[in-house]
Motif scaffolding. Structure first.
Motif, PDB file in Angstrom:
ATOM      1  N   ASP A  27       0.877  -1.160   0.000  1.00  0.00           N
ATOM      2  CA  ASP A  27       0.000   0.000   0.000  1.00  0.00           C
ATOM      3  C   ASP A  27       0.928   1.226   0.000  1.00  0.00           C
ATOM      4  O   ASP A  27       2.101   1.103   0.366  1.00  0.00           O
ATOM      5  N   CYS A  28       0.470   2.376  -0.397  1.00  0.00           N
ATOM      6  CA  CYS A  28       1.382   3.532  -0.511  1.00  0.00           C
ATOM      7  C   CYS A  28       1.311   4.482   0.683  1.00  0.00           C
ATOM      8  O   CYS A  28       2.260   4.588   1.459  1.00  0.00           O
ATOM      9  N   ASP A  29       0.145   5.176   0.842  1.00  0.00           N
ATOM     10  CA  ASP A  29       0.076   6.151   1.922  1.00  0.00           C
ATOM     11  C   ASP A  29       0.074   5.433   3.279  1.00  0.00           C
ATOM     12  O   ASP A  29      -0.722   4.521   3.495  1.00  0.00           O
ATOM     13  N   VAL A  59       0.235  -0.567  -4.551  1.00  0.00           N
ATOM     14  CA  VAL A  59      -1.209  -0.512  -4.814  1.00  0.00           C
ATOM     15  C   VAL A  59      -1.852   0.557  -3.925  1.00  0.00           C
ATOM     16  O   VAL A  59      -1.802   0.458  -2.697  1.00  0.00           O
ATOM     17  N   THR A  60      -2.421   1.574  -4.549  1.00  0.00           N
ATOM     18  CA  THR A  60      -3.046   2.642  -3.759  1.00  0.00           C
ATOM     19  C   THR A  60      -4.528   2.815  -4.087  1.00  0.00           C
ATOM     20  O   THR A  60      -4.926   2.678  -5.240  1.00  0.00           O
ATOM     21  N   ASN A  61      -5.299   3.114  -3.074  1.00  0.00           N
ATOM     22  CA  ASN A  61      -6.733   3.399  -3.260  1.00  0.00           C
ATOM     23  C   ASN A  61      -6.987   4.847  -3.644  1.00  0.00           C
ATOM     24  O   ASN A  61      -8.116   5.219  -3.937  1.00  0.00           O
ATOM     25  N   ASN A  62      -5.948   5.662  -3.626  1.00  0.00           N
ATOM     26  CA  ASN A  62      -6.121   7.078  -3.921  1.00  0.00           C
ATOM     27  C   ASN A  62      -6.283   7.260  -5.436  1.00  0.00           C
ATOM     28  O   ASN A  62      -5.345   7.030  -6.200  1.00  0.00           O
ATOM     29  N   PHE A 160     -12.520  10.044  -5.217  1.00  0.00           N
ATOM     30  CA  PHE A 160     -12.298  11.200  -4.348  1.00  0.00           C
ATOM     31  C   PHE A 160     -12.303  12.472  -5.193  1.00  0.00           C
ATOM     32  O   PHE A 160     -11.646  12.546  -6.229  1.00  0.00           O
ATOM     33  N   ASN A 188     -12.992   3.648  -4.631  1.00  0.00           N
ATOM     34  CA  ASN A 188     -12.658   3.234  -3.257  1.00  0.00           C
ATOM     35  C   ASN A 188     -13.708   3.795  -2.309  1.00  0.00           C
ATOM     36  O   ASN A 188     -14.437   4.726  -2.670  1.00  0.00           O
ATOM     37  N   THR A 193      -9.365   9.924   5.213  1.00  0.00           N
ATOM     38  CA  THR A 193      -8.056   9.872   4.584  1.00  0.00           C
ATOM     39  C   THR A 193      -7.139  10.905   5.238  1.00  0.00           C
ATOM     40  O   THR A 193      -7.572  11.701   6.056  1.00  0.00           O
ATOM     41  N   HIS A 194      -5.859  10.848   4.901  1.00  0.00           N
ATOM     42  CA  HIS A 194      -4.880  11.725   5.550  1.00  0.00           C
ATOM     43  C   HIS A 194      -4.253  12.655   4.532  1.00  0.00           C
ATOM     44  O   HIS A 194      -3.197  12.377   3.999  1.00  0.00           O
ATOM     45  N   LEU A 195      -4.959  13.752   4.262  1.00  0.00           N
ATOM     46  CA  LEU A 195      -4.435  14.719   3.298  1.00  0.00           C
ATOM     47  C   LEU A 195      -3.311  15.531   3.926  1.00  0.00           C
ATOM     48  O   LEU A 195      -2.370  15.915   3.266  1.00  0.00           O
ATOM     49  N   ASP A 250      -1.399  -0.212   5.986  1.00  0.00           N
ATOM     50  CA  ASP A 250      -1.645   0.413   7.292  1.00  0.00           C
ATOM     51  C   ASP A 250      -3.117   0.383   7.679  1.00  0.00           C
ATOM     52  O   ASP A 250      -3.463   0.780   8.786  1.00  0.00           O
TER      53      ASP A 250
HETATM   54  N1  PLP Z   1      -7.847   8.393  -1.079  1.00  0.00           N
HETATM   55  C1  PLP Z   1      -7.305   9.597  -0.878  1.00  0.00           C
HETATM   56  C2  PLP Z   1      -7.977  10.800  -1.414  1.00  0.00           C
HETATM   57  C3  PLP Z   1      -6.123   9.725  -0.168  1.00  0.00           C
HETATM   58  O1  PLP Z   1      -5.595  10.949   0.025  1.00  0.00           O
HETATM   59  C4  PLP Z   1      -5.500   8.555   0.338  1.00  0.00           C
HETATM   60  C5  PLP Z   1      -4.264   8.650   1.073  1.00  0.00           C
HETATM   61  O2  PLP Z   1      -3.613   9.685   1.118  1.00  0.00           O
HETATM   62  C6  PLP Z   1      -6.114   7.327   0.107  1.00  0.00           C
HETATM   63  C7  PLP Z   1      -7.267   7.271  -0.611  1.00  0.00           C
HETATM   64  C8  PLP Z   1      -5.523   6.030   0.584  1.00  0.00           C
HETATM   65  O3  PLP Z   1      -4.391   5.710  -0.184  1.00  0.00           O
HETATM   66  P1  PLP Z   1      -3.574   4.374   0.100  1.00  0.00           P
HETATM   67  O4  PLP Z   1      -4.393   3.230  -0.405  1.00  0.00           O
HETATM   68  O5  PLP Z   1      -2.275   4.574  -0.672  1.00  0.00           O
HETATM   69  O6  PLP Z   1      -3.333   4.331   1.553  1.00  0.00           O
END
Ligand code: PLP
Ligand code: CA
Length: 308
Positions: A27-29, A59-62, A160, A188, A193-195, A250
């Motif tokens: 996962d990224c963030d 793999v990121t959900n962002n 998002f 997603n 989320t943690h901006l 995480d």
């Molecule tokens: N969506 C948004 C808008 C985000 O800002 C983030 C994390 O910063 C995520 C999803 C989750 O991303 P990840 O799957 O990399 O944790």
């Protein structure tokens, strides 16, 4: 008799996980970076994993960026990551539409979301409207006022969107409620989320729930924890033994559920949104994370290796 749910164990022996895994999906963030800052030590961990011949995926959900957008981010953070190693929920939406032969219908996609989604749709040649193009639009709500929708919309993709508006919601509502067969796809459903480091922010689940609210419909989810991205990776790279893959993330409800539901090993890192107290249920879990346990957990992925 009582069933005792086993709690996750902290990784005690550095090297143990690495020795039992050939492929890591990160996962990224919260794992690689937090917002725009790299987590200390990560470039060295990546280098060490590559030196040991491990295959890596990110793999990121962002959905706000495309894979190309993420590659630039990796580069700007000093990480050498190939485009083929990156999977984002924006890409997953495009991949879903490709797999289901959406293009053959000749229809268009209406986007609630940012440019990651439109960039990925452009790459697969699927026409779209909305997205950044509808930023700032307001519906005519005067007498007889209406929003006119394009009758060729065959799917609404919701991710998002920091410019979500009543106009966009009305457009999506009309497409989903009035156009026959119109599909509802969510990149997603992360609640929070943690901006920024200063506070938690309303996540992509916010926009999806708004569209559910006016349609009564549940979306097809393509991001974690849905299987699309792992199935895509496994098929593309001919991976049949999932027991040698470890999902590292995480979040319990996206990353760890994604791993567990899909036959992967799982490792939770405390470098993101989940605290040790929450993980070990010494405090109440966040809604939707009840009962989800990783195989192991670490403070950061630096713990994969012993200190020099
Ligand atoms: N969506 C948004 C808008 C985000 O800002 C983030 C994390 O910063 C995520 C999803 C989750 O991303 P990840 O799957 O990399 O944790
Ligand atoms: Ca994360």
């Amino acid at each position: 008799s009582t069933t005792v749910l086993s709690k996750a164990e902290k990784l005690q022996v550095p090297g143990f996980l690495v020795n039992n895994v050939d492929i890591f999906i990160f996962d990224c963030d919260g794992v690689i970076w937090r917002g725009d800052s790299i987590i200390p030590g990560i470039p060295q961990v990546i280098t060490q994993l590559r030196a040991q011949g491990k295959r890596l995926f990110f793999v990121t959900n962002n959905s706000t960026k495309s894979r190309a957008g993420y590659q630039s981010k990796f580069t700007s953070l000093g990480l050498d990551v190939q485009p083929e190693e990156i999977f984002s929920s924006s890409f997953a939406a495009a991949a879903y539409l490709e797999q289901t032969k959406f293009k053959d219908t000749g229809k268009k996609v209406y986007i609630i979301g940012e440019k990651g989604i439109s960039e990925e749709l452009d790459l697969v040649g699927i026409p779209w409207l909305g997205g950044e193009g509808d930023k700032g639009k307001e519906p005519n709500m005067g007498s007889g006022g209406k929003v006119e929708v394009d009758h060729d919309v065959g799917a609404v993709v919701v991710g998002f969107d920091r410019h979500i508006s009543y106009y966009k919601l009305q457009y999506a509502q009309l497409c989903l409620n009035e156009l026959p067969g119109c599909e509802f796809i969510a990149t997603n459903t992360d609640r929070i989320t943690h901006l920024t480091e200063a506070q938690e922010w309303a996540g992509g689940g916010t926009m999806v729930a708004a569209v559910s609210g006016c349609t009564g419909r549940e979306p097809t989810l393509v991001g974690k924890p849905a299987p699309l991205m792992i199935d895509y990776i496994a098929e593309k790279y001919g991976i049949s033994d999932r027991s040698r893959i470890c999902m590292v993330g995480d979040r319990l409800d996206t990353d760890i559920a994604f791993g567990r539901n899909n036959g992967l090993k799982t490792c939770l890192t405390l470098s993101g949104v989940t605290s040790e107290d929450e993980l070990l249920e010494r405090m109440p879990r966040k809604k939707g994370t009840e009962g989800i346990q990783p195989d192991v957990y670490v403070d950061t992925i630096n713990d994969f290796f012993a200190d020099d």
